[in-house]
Design an enzyme around this catalytic site. Structure first.
Site, PDB file in Angstrom:
ATOM      1  N   HIS A  24      33.669  43.920  47.138  1.00 18.56           N
ATOM      2  CA  HIS A  24      33.800  43.993  48.522  1.00 18.56           C
ATOM      3  C   HIS A  24      34.739  44.798  49.274  1.00 18.56           C
ATOM      4  CE1 HIS A  24      36.452  40.367  48.732  1.00 18.56           C
ATOM      5  NE2 HIS A  24      35.343  39.595  48.289  1.00 18.56           N
ATOM      6  N   HIS A  78      34.345  26.910  43.788  1.00 18.10           N
ATOM      7  CA  HIS A  78      34.119  27.893  45.133  1.00 18.10           C
ATOM      8  C   HIS A  78      32.654  28.472  45.012  1.00 18.10           C
ATOM      9  CE1 HIS A  78      35.192  31.102  47.307  1.00 18.10           C
ATOM     10  NE2 HIS A  78      35.363  32.294  46.599  1.00 18.10           N
ATOM     11  N   GLU A  80      31.502  31.196  46.537  1.00 17.85           N
ATOM     12  CA  GLU A  80      31.264  32.560  46.331  1.00 17.85           C
ATOM     13  C   GLU A  80      30.452  33.161  45.194  1.00 17.85           C
ATOM     14  OE1 GLU A  80      34.523  35.439  47.231  1.00 17.85           O
ATOM     15  OE2 GLU A  80      33.346  36.943  47.978  1.00 17.85           O
ATOM     16  N   ASP A  82      29.932  35.200  43.233  1.00 16.89           N
ATOM     17  CA  ASP A  82      30.478  35.724  41.863  1.00 16.89           C
ATOM     18  C   ASP A  82      30.812  34.537  41.109  1.00 16.89           C
ATOM     19  OD1 ASP A  82      32.689  35.367  43.754  1.00 16.89           O
ATOM     20  OD2 ASP A  82      33.988  36.483  42.736  1.00 16.89           O
ATOM     21  N   HIS A 145      39.944  31.180  48.182  1.00 15.29           N
ATOM     22  CA  HIS A 145      39.594  32.249  49.060  1.00 15.29           C
ATOM     23  C   HIS A 145      39.060  32.009  50.271  1.00 15.29           C
ATOM     24  CE1 HIS A 145      37.095  36.049  48.596  1.00 15.29           C
ATOM     25  NE2 HIS A 145      37.982  36.378  49.669  1.00 15.29           N
ATOM     26  N   ASP A 164      39.727  31.509  42.073  1.00 15.05           N
ATOM     27  CA  ASP A 164      40.212  32.746  42.294  1.00 15.05           C
ATOM     28  C   ASP A 164      41.688  33.016  42.181  1.00 15.05           C
ATOM     29  OD1 ASP A 164      37.758  34.103  42.935  1.00 15.05           O
ATOM     30  OD2 ASP A 164      37.961  33.762  45.147  1.00 15.05           O
ATOM     31  N   TYR A 190      45.305  42.168  42.887  1.00 18.47           N
ATOM     32  CA  TYR A 190      44.297  41.204  43.251  1.00 18.47           C
ATOM     33  C   TYR A 190      44.806  40.515  44.600  1.00 18.47           C
ATOM     34  CZ  TYR A 190      41.265  37.148  42.618  1.00 18.47           C
ATOM     35  OH  TYR A 190      40.642  36.273  42.496  1.00 18.47           O
ATOM     36  N   HIS A 223      38.704  34.913  37.236  1.00 17.24           N
ATOM     37  CA  HIS A 223      38.623  36.143  36.995  1.00 17.24           C
ATOM     38  C   HIS A 223      40.037  36.555  36.029  1.00 17.24           C
ATOM     39  CE1 HIS A 223      35.741  36.901  39.897  1.00 17.24           C
ATOM     40  NE2 HIS A 223      36.532  36.220  40.821  1.00 17.24           N
TER      41      HIS A 223
END
Ligand code: FEO
Length: 396
Positions: A24, A78, A80, A82, A145, A164, A190, A223
């Site tokens: 993003h 989370h 999101e 991903d 996040h 995250d 990051y 990640h």
């Protein structure tokens, strides 16, 4: 396929995305990973899933450890995509699993997926689930996040599955931070591009986690690489510094140029900063990644932004960069605006306004008509000295 056991009975089962180049808006030239973990005990939990399109890779890593249909809990730290893009596929093969999420997470999941038939259980900070010998303990970490975020801690293993937080966008066949060079720099990039905006909350969240007195000897994010041994202290220290706005004696000069005048000003400012005793890093926006510049701004005391005037305003590249910067709200910076103009001007005023809205303390912006002469370049060097003085005064 060999199992990747990171703790006794805890396995990495994530996916490696070698080809991701943009997350993003944040350039990811090194790709990323979507880390997921199997915690196997009397009961089995899958902590996080992977991005849609990577389900087969997840499944191929899970199957040597356990039949996917035997998963009892899917922990959604989370929402999101991903981390949840593969959740519908997981629930197809493990329909009896209970999905665990925060209240916010449970609100968000049906907005992304058809959750009909899924058992979803909400948890809040302090709630636990026993898997047998091991316990999953949850801590809500809103805005780290998204509002839905939480982390999962396994006290018996001193293991924090942090989603995250503490991540890096880097694809690697290695799994541990100490196996990859320059990893703290990846973590900083990051943090700067994803989390800097939330620094005040991160300070509070770190205090909350540390205040709980829990022992952590491994942090496994969703990640990038896993932190172990001294790396745990390194990344916690780094987050403490970044979230509290600690900075170095460094100035970042960012500019666009039309016919070279603003570039000449940038060069004079660069030398002025060096002469004032600060380190300087210079970025022509036409040739530099925003994400890299933002990473450098994270730890710098000073930011100077230059643009020639075009159509009574700043260059679109400068406007776009400043919009991105404003959204990330770097803390405690001192800076200025500079640029050349032909007749009406406007760029320097516009940059000054944007920097002020970002929270940067702006020192004496400088405009030059058409091409800077010797006096103008001396004024640029003088401006650099004044900005360094202001940054040092602010420190004291
Ligand atoms: Fe890695 Fe906020 O998702």
């Amino acid at each position: 396929m060999n199992k990747v056991e990171i703790k006794d009975g805890v396995y990495w089962v994530g996916a490696i995305d070698w080809n991701l180049r943009d997350f993003h808006g944040y350039a990811t030239p090194g790709g990323t990973t979507y880390n997921a973990y199997i915690v196997k005990d009397s009961k089995t939990a899958l902590v996080d899933t992977v991005k849609a399109g990577f389900f087969d890779e997840l499944q191929s890593r899970v199957e040597p450890i356990t039949d996917m249909g035997a998963i009892d809990y899917v922990i959604v730290n989370h929402v999101e995509p991903d981390h949840t893009g593969s959740l519908p596929r997981v629930m197809e093969v493990a329909p009896d699993a209970t999905v665990i999420a925060t209240e916010k997470g449970a609100e968000e999941l049906p907005m992304y997926y058809d959750c009909g038939g899924w058992e979803i259980q909400t948890v809040k900070t302090g709630d636990t689930i026993s898997l047998g010998e091991k316990t999953l303990s949850f801590v809500e970490t809103p805005m780290l996040h998204w509002p839905d975020n939480m982390v999962t801690y396994i006290p018996e293993d001193h293991l924090l599955l942090s989603n995250d937080a503490f991540g890096q966008h880097i694809a690697s066949s290695k799994r541990y931070a100490d196996e990859v060079s320059g990893i703290l720099n990846d973590a900083a990039t990051y943090y700067a591009n994803i989390l800097m905006l939330f620094s005040p909350l991160i300070t509070k969240t770190l205090q909350k986690i540390i205040g709980m007195g829990i022992e952590i000897d491994m942090i496994a994010p969703s990640h990038g690489m896993i932190w172990r041994d001294s790396g745990v202290g390194d990344i916690l220290d780094a987050y403490r510094g970044w979230s509290s706005g600690e900075s170095n004696d460094t100035a970042i000069v960012v500019y666009a140029t039309m016919w070279g005048s603003t570039e000449k000003m940038a060069a004079a400012i660069e030398q002025g900063i060096i002469d004032a005793g600060f380190e300087v890093k210079v970025y022509n926006l036409g040739k530099s990644e925003w994400s890299k510049i933002i990473r450098e701004i994270l730890e710098a005391k000073i930011i100077l932004v230059g643009s020639p005037t075009i159509n009574n305003g700043m260059f679109p590249s400068v406007g776009g960069f400043l919009t991105y910067l404003r959204g990330l709200r770097p803390k405690g910076k001192v800076g200025s605006a500079f640029g050349s103009y032909g007749w009406a001007g406007g760029a320097v005023k516009a940059i000054t306004g944007e920097l002020e809205k970002t929270g940067v303390t702006v020192v004496e912006p400088l405009s030059v008509k058409f091409v800077p002469g010797a006096d103008d370049l001396a004024a640029c060097a003088e401006l650099a000295g004044k900005v360094v003085d202001a940054a040092e005064t602010r420190e004291r």
